[in-house]
Design a protein around this motif. Sequence first.
Motif: not given
Length: 342
Positions: A45-49, A71-73
């Motif tokens: 995830n290059e842009n860390d969104h 952050t991942d449900a």
Amino acid sequence: MPANASSQPSAPQHAPGARPRVVVTRKLAPSVEARMAELFDVVLNENDHAFSRDELAAAMADCDALVPTVTDALDAQLIAGAGDRLKLLANFGAGVDHIDLKAARAKGIIITNTPGVFTDDTADMTMALILSVPRRLAEGEKLVRSGEWDGWSPSGMLGHRIGGKQLGIVGMGRIGQAVAHRARGFGMDVRYHNRRRLPESLEQMLGASFEPDLDALVAQSDIITLHCPRSPETRGLIDARRIGLMKPSAYLINTARGEIVDEAALIDALEAGRIAGAGLDVYTHEPQVDPRLLALKNVVLLPHVGSATFEGRRVAGEKVIANIRFWFDGHRPPDQVLEGWM
């Protein structure tokens, strides 16, 4: 955690020289990502969104191992829709309350985590809040920056010392024990509530005494700090009734999970002056923070940084790599989350 050999799915089948396809949902330490690129067919995830639900579903449909974070449900529906090749959720972090463990196990997916890595980091940050809220450090820092500070005075910026105060620890796992160890050095009277009492020898080493009645601990403590996992049993554990039991001079510290506290009831008590203040690193609707909290002077607000150290994040990434490698080689991962984790 009790071992349960029967919960171990069969080893992955792969061609000689094959590399597992791994999707990482957030940006990790550069050294960790570089090592993953060497070892795995990895998607970073290059842009860390933060992944959307659709992005999570797409990733889970096309990888052997997913590296999620808090952050991942990952609920039952997402897990049920995962591709058949997904056999490992190598969580970055110790807490796995954002993953439906039952649904994952029913689909034959192994879950791993990174226990123990962030214990000292989170305990340090907790201690920082225990110091900063009664001593009004955030208020003082803002006063200096505002240019309105007019110098020292005997009655200026008075706070409360923490030596001799009772610290009530709710949840006495690794982090709770690390906080107790630190608090003892500040001369605090440490008491704790936990599902199970610690061995007497450990209590003596930590200088902590057990309180089986949570209501009594809340009512008696000068500072209450939360260190229990989020679960159906702990959601709203510190509710309006328990907040009402707190002393008017008491402070609440939360570096665990926002949902453990009834945030609206806490804000009401802070606004009305029914408790003295709070130090918060987590919130019910992260990353959104209730505007009423932002307006309160007697609250120190941090952006979920309890584990945010270069050292900890690097070691956690290395644990993730080890778990993936052990699993892909057909061995039980060292940090597999087994039955009875909660």
